[in-house]
Each structure stands twice: as C-alpha cells, then as structure tokens.
Design a protein around this motif. Structure first.
Motif, PDB file in Angstrom:
ATOM      1  N   LYS A 120      99.900  25.587   9.288  1.00 16.51           N
ATOM      2  CA  LYS A 120      99.966  25.822  10.389  1.00 16.51           C
ATOM      3  C   LYS A 120     100.273  24.731  11.318  1.00 16.51           C
ATOM      4  CE  LYS A 120      99.231  30.814  10.164  1.00 16.51           C
ATOM      5  NZ  LYS A 120      99.034  32.697  10.441  1.00 16.51           N
ATOM      6  N   ALA A 121     101.216  24.779  12.028  1.00 22.45           N
ATOM      7  CA  ALA A 121     101.817  23.776  13.407  1.00 22.45           C
ATOM      8  C   ALA A 121     100.169  24.146  14.257  1.00 22.45           C
ATOM      9  CB  ALA A 121     102.730  24.239  13.649  1.00 22.45           C
ATOM     10  N   ARG A 122      99.807  23.386  15.175  1.00 19.71           N
ATOM     11  CA  ARG A 122      99.241  23.461  15.921  1.00 19.71           C
ATOM     12  C   ARG A 122      99.514  24.411  17.145  1.00 19.71           C
ATOM     13  NH1 ARG A 122      95.175  18.301  17.808  1.00 19.71           N
ATOM     14  NH2 ARG A 122      95.585  17.998  16.121  1.00 19.71           N
ATOM     15  N   GLU A 123      99.245  25.445  17.591  1.00 24.96           N
ATOM     16  CA  GLU A 123      99.603  25.937  19.029  1.00 24.96           C
ATOM     17  C   GLU A 123      98.837  26.242  20.120  1.00 24.96           C
ATOM     18  OE1 GLU A 123      99.640  30.299  17.088  1.00 24.96           O
ATOM     19  OE2 GLU A 123      97.500  30.673  17.222  1.00 24.96           O
ATOM     20  N   PHE A 124      99.627  26.121  21.383  1.00 31.27           N
ATOM     21  CA  PHE A 124      98.935  26.498  22.646  1.00 31.27           C
ATOM     22  C   PHE A 124      97.195  27.818  22.618  1.00 31.27           C
ATOM     23  CE2 PHE A 124      98.040  26.798  27.226  1.00 31.27           C
ATOM     24  CZ  PHE A 124      98.625  27.327  27.193  1.00 31.27           C
ATOM     25  N   VAL A 125      96.546  27.476  23.195  1.00 31.47           N
ATOM     26  CA  VAL A 125      95.370  28.185  23.530  1.00 31.47           C
ATOM     27  C   VAL A 125      95.180  29.198  24.976  1.00 31.47           C
ATOM     28  CG1 VAL A 125      93.237  29.632  22.808  1.00 31.47           C
ATOM     29  CG2 VAL A 125      94.513  28.320  21.505  1.00 31.47           C
ATOM     30  N   ALA A 126      94.696  28.169  25.533  1.00 34.29           N
ATOM     31  CA  ALA A 126      94.800  27.897  26.467  1.00 34.29           C
ATOM     32  C   ALA A 126      95.307  27.112  27.936  1.00 34.29           C
ATOM     33  CB  ALA A 126      93.787  28.950  27.190  1.00 34.29           C
ATOM     34  N   THR A 127      94.948  26.998  28.962  1.00 32.11           N
ATOM     35  CA  THR A 127      95.065  26.103  29.497  1.00 32.11           C
ATOM     36  C   THR A 127      94.850  26.425  31.111  1.00 32.11           C
ATOM     37  OG1 THR A 127      97.081  23.980  30.847  1.00 32.11           O
ATOM     38  CG2 THR A 127      97.439  26.615  30.651  1.00 32.11           C
ATOM     39  N   ILE A 128      93.734  25.161  32.134  1.00 34.75           N
ATOM     40  CA  ILE A 128      93.748  25.912  33.107  1.00 34.75           C
ATOM     41  C   ILE A 128      93.766  24.550  34.074  1.00 34.75           C
ATOM     42  CG2 ILE A 128      90.752  24.613  32.732  1.00 34.75           C
ATOM     43  CD1 ILE A 128      90.286  26.709  34.271  1.00 34.75           C
ATOM     44  N   ASN A 129      93.826  24.291  35.711  1.00 33.62           N
ATOM     45  CA  ASN A 129      94.763  23.086  36.779  1.00 33.62           C
ATOM     46  C   ASN A 129      93.427  22.554  36.976  1.00 33.62           C
ATOM     47  OD1 ASN A 129      93.149  25.556  38.239  1.00 33.62           O
ATOM     48  ND2 ASN A 129      94.724  24.938  39.705  1.00 33.62           N
ATOM     49  N   SER A 130      93.854  20.921  37.469  1.00 32.13           N
ATOM     50  CA  SER A 130      92.186  21.119  37.232  1.00 32.13           C
ATOM     51  C   SER A 130      91.759  21.348  38.449  1.00 32.13           C
ATOM     52  CB  SER A 130      92.937  19.609  38.420  1.00 32.13           C
ATOM     53  OG  SER A 130      93.245  19.842  39.649  1.00 32.13           O
ATOM     54  N   SER A 131      91.178  22.544  39.823  1.00 31.09           N
ATOM     55  CA  SER A 131      90.402  22.727  40.265  1.00 31.09           C
ATOM     56  C   SER A 131      90.108  23.912  39.810  1.00 31.09           C
ATOM     57  CB  SER A 131      90.735  23.045  41.444  1.00 31.09           C
ATOM     58  OG  SER A 131      91.785  24.600  41.116  1.00 31.09           O
ATOM     59  N   GLY A 132      90.310  23.906  38.387  1.00 34.06           N
ATOM     60  CA  GLY A 132      89.830  25.680  37.396  1.00 34.06           C
ATOM     61  C   GLY A 132      90.280  27.399  38.579  1.00 34.06           C
ATOM     62  N   GLU A 133      91.486  27.015  39.443  1.00 33.02           N
ATOM     63  CA  GLU A 133      91.110  28.004  40.298  1.00 33.02           C
ATOM     64  C   GLU A 133      92.667  29.208  39.700  1.00 33.02           C
ATOM     65  OE1 GLU A 133      89.954  27.065  44.839  1.00 33.02           O
ATOM     66  OE2 GLU A 133      92.445  26.871  44.268  1.00 33.02           O
TER      67      GLU A 133
END
Length: 122
Positions: free
Chosen positions: A42-55
């Motif tokens: 399967k193709a690589r898929e997005f799971v989660a992301t977080i901004n630089s501060s973590g907020e």
C-alpha cells in the motif's frame, strides 16, 4: 534534521504502543512534525501531525480518538501514543518534518526517519 523512530513491536488487538521519534539539530522546536504509515503493498498514508509548539494537532479519520501525537521540544522528540490497536494498524510507521502546518499531504513532508514496524495480531 535527522530523525530516528523507535518503539514499534508486536501487540495484540486492543493493546497499546508508544512510538518515539528523536530528532537531531537545534531547530526541532521550529518545525511541525508528522507521522505516516505504510502497510505492505500500500501507499504511505498520513496518520497525524502536530505544530511546532505542540498546541495543535490533526489526525487521519482512521486513527482519530485512538492515537495521540505529542512532542517534547526539550527532548527533541515527537511521540505517537497508539491505543485500541487493530490489525489494520499493522504497518511501518515513519516520522517526518512538515514544511508547513496544517497539512496531511505527503509532499509537504521530508527528512523521513527510517521507520519502525508495528504489528497487531488478531
């Protein structure tokens, strides 16, 4: 930035794992980060992301409510807490640096780590 993912393993369905992604370099706190996964064939898929501060965080619909992304900028590390794991979560999990936030598009991410295998048995 160089990334090193760890924490994968074999777990039964319904179990939990916490993945870690350690980053080198002194600018880690400036970057948004993300986790992706790739199952065999399967193709690589997005799971989660977080901004630089973590907020601020974002999740794929398939993991929302079960997975939690977080970061510790003092330790140059981003985490992925995975609860209520399912066999369909089996994949190699990768961390990456985001060029901007928010985004789930794979083209927005780079400096990929080497990946850590997560296997969920039924």
């Amino acid at each position: 930035v160089q990334l090193q993912a760890s924490g994968g393993g074999l777990v039964q369905a319904g179990g939990s794992l916490r993945l870690s992604c350690a980053a080198s370099g002194r600018t880690f706190s400036s970057y948004a980060m993300g986790w992706f996964r790739q199952a065999p064939g399967k193709a690589r898929e997005f799971v989660a992301t977080i901004n630089s501060s973590g907020e601020s965080t974002g999740y794929a619909a398939s993991v929302k409510g079960r997975f939690t992304i977080s970061r510790d900028n003092a330790k140059n590390t981003v985490y992925l807490q995975m609860n209520s794991l399912k066999p369909e979560d089996t994949a190699v999990y990768y961390c990456a640096v985001a060029r901007y936030y928010p985004s789930s598009h794979i083209g927005n991410f780079g400096s990929w780590g080497q990946g850590t295998q997560v296997t969920v048995s039924s």
